[in-house]
Design a protein around this motif. Sequence first.
Motif, PDB file in Angstrom:
ATOM      1  N   HIS A 123      31.776 -13.221 -52.802  1.00 29.90           N
ATOM      2  CA  HIS A 123      31.958 -14.271 -51.802  1.00 29.90           C
ATOM      3  C   HIS A 123      32.252 -15.616 -52.461  1.00 29.90           C
ATOM      4  O   HIS A 123      33.057 -16.400 -51.955  1.00 29.90           O
ATOM      5  CB  HIS A 123      30.718 -14.358 -50.906  1.00 29.90           C
ATOM      6  N   SER A 124      31.616 -15.870 -53.597  1.00 31.74           N
ATOM      7  CA  SER A 124      31.896 -17.092 -54.357  1.00 31.74           C
ATOM      8  C   SER A 124      33.331 -17.085 -54.863  1.00 31.74           C
ATOM      9  O   SER A 124      34.047 -18.090 -54.776  1.00 31.74           O
ATOM     10  CB  SER A 124      30.941 -17.210 -55.541  1.00 31.74           C
ATOM     11  N   LEU A 125      33.750 -15.930 -55.386  1.00 31.65           N
ATOM     12  CA  LEU A 125      35.110 -15.801 -55.896  1.00 31.65           C
ATOM     13  C   LEU A 125      36.143 -15.925 -54.778  1.00 31.65           C
ATOM     14  O   LEU A 125      37.205 -16.519 -54.968  1.00 31.65           O
ATOM     15  CB  LEU A 125      35.272 -14.467 -56.623  1.00 31.65           C
ATOM     16  N   ALA A 126      35.816 -15.365 -53.614  1.00 31.65           N
ATOM     17  CA  ALA A 126      36.745 -15.443 -52.480  1.00 31.65           C
ATOM     18  C   ALA A 126      36.930 -16.889 -52.031  1.00 31.65           C
ATOM     19  O   ALA A 126      38.054 -17.299 -51.688  1.00 31.65           O
ATOM     20  CB  ALA A 126      36.229 -14.601 -51.315  1.00 31.65           C
ATOM     21  N   LEU A 127      35.854 -17.666 -52.046  1.00 36.45           N
ATOM     22  CA  LEU A 127      35.945 -19.080 -51.671  1.00 36.45           C
ATOM     23  C   LEU A 127      36.800 -19.849 -52.678  1.00 36.45           C
ATOM     24  O   LEU A 127      37.680 -20.629 -52.288  1.00 36.45           O
ATOM     25  CB  LEU A 127      34.546 -19.689 -51.599  1.00 36.45           C
ATOM     26  N   THR A 128      36.553 -19.628 -53.964  1.00 37.09           N
ATOM     27  CA  THR A 128      37.343 -20.311 -54.996  1.00 37.09           C
ATOM     28  C   THR A 128      38.811 -19.902 -54.913  1.00 37.09           C
ATOM     29  O   THR A 128      39.712 -20.740 -55.045  1.00 37.09           O
ATOM     30  CB  THR A 128      36.795 -19.991 -56.391  1.00 37.09           C
ATOM     31  N   GLU A 129      39.056 -18.628 -54.686  1.00 35.13           N
ATOM     32  CA  GLU A 129      40.431 -18.142 -54.541  1.00 35.13           C
ATOM     33  C   GLU A 129      41.121 -18.823 -53.363  1.00 35.13           C
ATOM     34  O   GLU A 129      42.298 -19.212 -53.458  1.00 35.13           O
ATOM     35  CB  GLU A 129      40.416 -16.620 -54.341  1.00 35.13           C
ATOM     36  N   TYR A 130      40.394 -18.983 -52.260  1.00 32.24           N
ATOM     37  CA  TYR A 130      40.952 -19.623 -51.068  1.00 32.24           C
ATOM     38  C   TYR A 130      41.310 -21.081 -51.368  1.00 32.24           C
ATOM     39  O   TYR A 130      42.392 -21.554 -50.987  1.00 32.24           O
ATOM     40  CB  TYR A 130      39.947 -19.550 -49.924  1.00 32.24           C
ATOM     41  N   VAL A 131      40.408 -21.786 -52.032  1.00 28.02           N
ATOM     42  CA  VAL A 131      40.661 -23.193 -52.376  1.00 28.02           C
ATOM     43  C   VAL A 131      41.873 -23.312 -53.295  1.00 28.02           C
ATOM     44  O   VAL A 131      42.749 -24.159 -53.087  1.00 28.02           O
ATOM     45  CB  VAL A 131      39.415 -23.820 -53.032  1.00 28.02           C
ATOM     46  N   ALA A 133      44.385 -21.254 -53.552  1.00 28.74           N
ATOM     47  CA  ALA A 133      45.597 -20.915 -52.803  1.00 28.74           C
ATOM     48  C   ALA A 133      46.062 -22.081 -51.950  1.00 28.74           C
ATOM     49  O   ALA A 133      47.271 -22.349 -51.839  1.00 28.74           O
ATOM     50  CB  ALA A 133      45.348 -19.683 -51.941  1.00 28.74           C
ATOM     51  N   ARG A 134      45.122 -22.800 -51.343  1.00 31.55           N
ATOM     52  CA  ARG A 134      45.510 -23.952 -50.519  1.00 31.55           C
ATOM     53  C   ARG A 134      46.064 -25.080 -51.414  1.00 31.55           C
ATOM     54  O   ARG A 134      47.012 -25.758 -51.037  1.00 31.55           O
ATOM     55  CB  ARG A 134      44.312 -24.464 -49.706  1.00 31.55           C
TER      56      ARG A 134
END
Length: 227
Positions: A123-131, A133-134
């Motif tokens: 979940h931490s990695l998914a949040l960082t990945e999302y940031v 990507a934006r």
Amino acid sequence: MDNSNRTIISRRSRPAKEPLSREIIVKTALELLKQDGADGLSMRRIAKALDTGASSLYVYVTNLQELNAYVLDYSLAQVQLPDPSEGNWSDNLFEALYAYLKVLHETPGIAALAMSTMPHGPHSLALTEYVLARLHEGGIRSAAAAWGADMLLLYASSVAYEQASRDQQGTTIASLTAAYQSLDAKQYPMLTAMREEFQAGGQPDNGEVRFRWGLDVIMQGLLKQTT
């Protein structure tokens, strides 16, 4: 002595303990974190709550630092990330970071973990990945994106930690107002002149506005790195 009427309770009829697992350990640690905060969390206390020995926990986690990372990641499952196909990249970035801030603020003890733990769960990695990507959508690439993502998440974590600490200590805007009202204008001319602005930033209704302002300031600096 006649014991013919004595009721015999078999040990086999007692409820069996739930088998120990990493998930059970993480959930127990989270409950203790909510009760006592990050300072009260220890392997010994978790083991006691699970009615086992501390050495049993090390089969599933290396140490308390690793367990903290698991607990933080477990809590971040609550962060709702906006659909990137809807809206623009900057609004989605703000919504994601604000959702992250709210989870840290609303779950006692988690903000403190976010400030002291190296997150590496899904979940931490998914949040960082999302940031990331934006930021990529906004034209921010390479080192600027990597360092920028770290700065943005740290900014959100620090705001959440500040708010959570004030809640825990019972600090209110009224106490801040009283402190600024009592300032000596000759000794603190700048603070006295701007005390209304300082107080306005602490109002609950202005929390989101102030957070967005700080985020925009960081983003302006990041965008300059691409020019």
